[in-house]
Design a protein around this motif. Structure first.
Motif, PDB file in Angstrom:
ATOM      1  N   PRO A  67       0.828  -1.206   0.000  1.00  0.00           N
ATOM      2  CA  PRO A  67       0.000   0.000   0.000  1.00  0.00           C
ATOM      3  C   PRO A  67       0.869   1.267   0.000  1.00  0.00           C
ATOM      4  O   PRO A  67       2.106   1.197   0.006  1.00  0.00           O
ATOM      5  CB  PRO A  67      -0.789  -0.137   1.298  1.00  0.00           C
ATOM      6  N   LYS A  68       0.214   2.395   0.027  1.00  0.00           N
ATOM      7  CA  LYS A  68       0.888   3.690   0.073  1.00  0.00           C
ATOM      8  C   LYS A  68       1.901   3.736   1.213  1.00  0.00           C
ATOM      9  O   LYS A  68       1.617   3.321   2.337  1.00  0.00           O
ATOM     10  CB  LYS A  68      -0.156   4.794   0.260  1.00  0.00           C
ATOM     11  N   GLY A  69       3.096   4.236   0.909  1.00  0.00           N
ATOM     12  CA  GLY A  69       4.132   4.369   1.923  1.00  0.00           C
ATOM     13  C   GLY A  69       5.008   3.146   2.096  1.00  0.00           C
ATOM     14  O   GLY A  69       5.906   3.143   2.936  1.00  0.00           O
ATOM     15  N   THR A  70       4.756   2.099   1.290  1.00  0.00           N
ATOM     16  CA  THR A  70       5.508   0.846   1.394  1.00  0.00           C
ATOM     17  C   THR A  70       6.441   0.700   0.200  1.00  0.00           C
ATOM     18  O   THR A  70       6.087   1.041  -0.922  1.00  0.00           O
ATOM     19  CB  THR A  70       4.549  -0.361   1.433  1.00  0.00           C
ATOM     20  N   ALA A  71       7.625   0.176   0.464  1.00  0.00           N
ATOM     21  CA  ALA A  71       8.590  -0.072  -0.609  1.00  0.00           C
ATOM     22  C   ALA A  71       9.171  -1.469  -0.457  1.00  0.00           C
ATOM     23  O   ALA A  71       9.151  -2.045   0.627  1.00  0.00           O
ATOM     24  CB  ALA A  71       9.715   0.960  -0.571  1.00  0.00           C
ATOM     25  N   PHE A  72       9.676  -2.002  -1.547  1.00  0.00           N
ATOM     26  CA  PHE A  72      10.421  -3.262  -1.463  1.00  0.00           C
ATOM     27  C   PHE A  72      11.819  -3.063  -2.008  1.00  0.00           C
ATOM     28  O   PHE A  72      12.077  -2.191  -2.844  1.00  0.00           O
ATOM     29  CB  PHE A  72       9.695  -4.412  -2.172  1.00  0.00           C
ATOM     30  N   LEU A  73      12.742  -3.882  -1.477  1.00  0.00           N
ATOM     31  CA  LEU A  73      14.118  -3.924  -1.950  1.00  0.00           C
ATOM     32  C   LEU A  73      14.429  -5.361  -2.339  1.00  0.00           C
ATOM     33  O   LEU A  73      14.337  -6.262  -1.503  1.00  0.00           O
ATOM     34  CB  LEU A  73      15.101  -3.468  -0.864  1.00  0.00           C
ATOM     35  N   VAL A  74      14.781  -5.572  -3.592  1.00  0.00           N
ATOM     36  CA  VAL A  74      15.112  -6.911  -4.069  1.00  0.00           C
ATOM     37  C   VAL A  74      16.328  -6.839  -4.978  1.00  0.00           C
ATOM     38  O   VAL A  74      16.721  -5.763  -5.447  1.00  0.00           O
ATOM     39  CB  VAL A  74      13.935  -7.558  -4.849  1.00  0.00           C
ATOM     40  N   LYS A  75      16.895  -8.013  -5.212  1.00  0.00           N
ATOM     41  CA  LYS A  75      17.999  -8.143  -6.153  1.00  0.00           C
ATOM     42  C   LYS A  75      17.526  -8.936  -7.361  1.00  0.00           C
ATOM     43  O   LYS A  75      16.623  -9.768  -7.259  1.00  0.00           O
ATOM     44  CB  LYS A  75      19.187  -8.860  -5.496  1.00  0.00           C
ATOM     45  N   VAL A  76      18.163  -8.675  -8.500  1.00  0.00           N
ATOM     46  CA  VAL A  76      17.873  -9.442  -9.710  1.00  0.00           C
ATOM     47  C   VAL A  76      19.187 -10.060 -10.187  1.00  0.00           C
ATOM     48  O   VAL A  76      20.166  -9.342 -10.421  1.00  0.00           O
ATOM     49  CB  VAL A  76      17.289  -8.543 -10.814  1.00  0.00           C
ATOM     50  N   PRO A  77      19.240 -11.407 -10.249  1.00  0.00           N
ATOM     51  CA  PRO A  77      18.112 -12.328 -10.063  1.00  0.00           C
ATOM     52  C   PRO A  77      17.924 -12.727  -8.597  1.00  0.00           C
ATOM     53  O   PRO A  77      18.872 -12.778  -7.833  1.00  0.00           O
ATOM     54  CB  PRO A  77      18.547 -13.541 -10.894  1.00  0.00           C
ATOM     55  N   SER A  78      16.685 -13.014  -8.256  1.00  0.00           N
ATOM     56  CA  SER A  78      16.321 -13.645  -6.982  1.00  0.00           C
ATOM     57  C   SER A  78      14.877 -14.082  -7.103  1.00  0.00           C
ATOM     58  O   SER A  78      14.155 -13.677  -8.030  1.00  0.00           O
ATOM     59  CB  SER A  78      16.504 -12.688  -5.789  1.00  0.00           C
ATOM     60  N   ARG A  79      14.418 -14.901  -6.154  1.00  0.00           N
ATOM     61  CA  ARG A  79      13.063 -15.449  -6.240  1.00  0.00           C
ATOM     62  C   ARG A  79      12.058 -14.464  -5.644  1.00  0.00           C
ATOM     63  O   ARG A  79      11.920 -14.348  -4.426  1.00  0.00           O
ATOM     64  CB  ARG A  79      12.984 -16.800  -5.533  1.00  0.00           C
ATOM     65  N   HIS A  80      11.390 -13.752  -6.510  1.00  0.00           N
ATOM     66  CA  HIS A  80      10.326 -12.840  -6.114  1.00  0.00           C
ATOM     67  C   HIS A  80       9.495 -12.514  -7.355  1.00  0.00           C
ATOM     68  O   HIS A  80       9.930 -12.729  -8.478  1.00  0.00           O
ATOM     69  CB  HIS A  80      10.904 -11.547  -5.521  1.00  0.00           C
ATOM     70  N   ARG A  81       8.311 -12.000  -7.139  1.00  0.00           N
ATOM     71  CA  ARG A  81       7.476 -11.502  -8.235  1.00  0.00           C
ATOM     72  C   ARG A  81       6.634 -10.366  -7.707  1.00  0.00           C
ATOM     73  O   ARG A  81       5.953 -10.506  -6.693  1.00  0.00           O
ATOM     74  CB  ARG A  81       6.570 -12.598  -8.805  1.00  0.00           C
ATOM     75  N   TYR A  82       6.688  -9.213  -8.366  1.00  0.00           N
ATOM     76  CA  TYR A  82       5.836  -8.099  -7.982  1.00  0.00           C
ATOM     77  C   TYR A  82       4.894  -7.784  -9.139  1.00  0.00           C
ATOM     78  O   TYR A  82       5.250  -7.903 -10.311  1.00  0.00           O
ATOM     79  CB  TYR A  82       6.646  -6.879  -7.542  1.00  0.00           C
TER      80      TYR A  82
END
Length: 289
Positions: A67-82
């Motif tokens: 939701p509003k005010g939320t962020a994610f930090l990920v690396k590519v490649p890694s196991r995630h899907r947004y």
């Protein structure tokens, strides 16, 4: 600055921190979906922040709303899907993709402190620093890789600083979170409690809960739960005539064999042996906390 903007940069200089892409976007199509282990572009880190609307990320075997005010930090490649899920309001986001060893190091640091999902107010220093960076590119037309590298590094310093400040705030409230988790496990040890259930009860991410618990209690939440179950089982074995399997069931163990295995780990004997050895172990209760 116009409402939406996005820019990409390409260079092969691996000696410096480099900006891969940056943007501000409104998403209203379910076609927006990115899997971190399927992307052709690899070797960068991603910061993505929700300005309005709602998106989702699948990570660490769970689906997390953004939701509003939320962020994610990920690396590519890694196991995630947004991704965006069909709804009335578009998902409005800003993002930043960066390459370089220092970016990976700082991502590791922040994720270790807060987990892959972080929250920041829209007027926080971190988000204001982001707008300055995007404005520099959008209005001032800065494209020099060294100037961009310096600006991106300054933004990452704001990320680190905000994470440290947030950690201090969390330290003040962490004791109440941990106590809330412990009280829930003490009161409900007979239930099939999972980390997801416990984290939802405490209102925080399960990975963050585990880090808090490990730091405070030197063991995981589930280790703490097993100790409470064993304590309850020891008391029931001595103070009731309930069958062994029933004692295990009442104390939250899903099978007699698992109950016996865990009991032996703590007491170096079976539940039946403990029940019979009243002279050697004349205790109606044993506490592990």
């Amino acid at each position: 600055m116009k409402n939406v903007a996005s820019y990409a940069f390409r260079n092969e200089d691996k000696t410096i921190l480099t900006l891969d892409s940056i943007g501000w976007q409104r998403i209203d199509s379910i076609d927006y979906s990115f899997a971190g282990d399927e992307r052709p572009d690899c070797g960068h880190v991603i910061f993505q922040y929700t300005l309005s609307g709602l998106g989702y990320i699948d990570i660490d075997n769970q689906t997390i709303a953004l939701p509003k005010g939320t962020a994610f930090l990920v690396k590519v490649p890694s196991r995630h899907r947004y991704y965006y899920s069909a709804q009335q309001e578009p998902w409005e986001i800003i993002w930043l993709n960066i390459r370089g060893d220092e970016a990976n190091r700082i991502w590791d640091y922040v994720i270790e402190q807060e987990g892959p999902i972080i929250t920041r107010d829209s007027d926080s220093a971190l988000i204001q620093s982001y707008w300055k960076l995007l404005q520099m590119i959008d209005e001032q037309k800065v494209t020099d890789k060294y100037a961009l590298s310096a600006a991106v590094y300054q933004w990452m310093l704001a990320l680190v600083q905000s994470s440290r400040e947030r950690s201090k705030e969390i330290t003040v409230s962490s004791s109440s979170i941990i106590e809330k988790a412990k009280r829930y496990m003490r009161d409900n040890y007979a239930l099939p409690i999972t980390l997801d259930m416990l984290a939802e009860h405490c209102g925080i991410n399960k990975h963050y809960l585990c880090r808090l618990f490990q730091k405070s209690e030197q063991r995981s939440p589930l280790d703490y739960l097993r100790e409470r179950r064993i304590e309850a089982a020891i008391a029931k074995l001595r103070t009731t005539d309930e069958p062994i399997y029933e004692v295990g069931r009442q104390c939250g163990f899903d099978s007699p064999s698992y109950f016996g295995k865990v009991f032996r780990q703590y007491m170096a004997m079976t539940p039946q042996q403990y029940r019979l050895k009243k002279l050697e172990f004349p205790y109606d209760a044993i506490y592990y906390e």
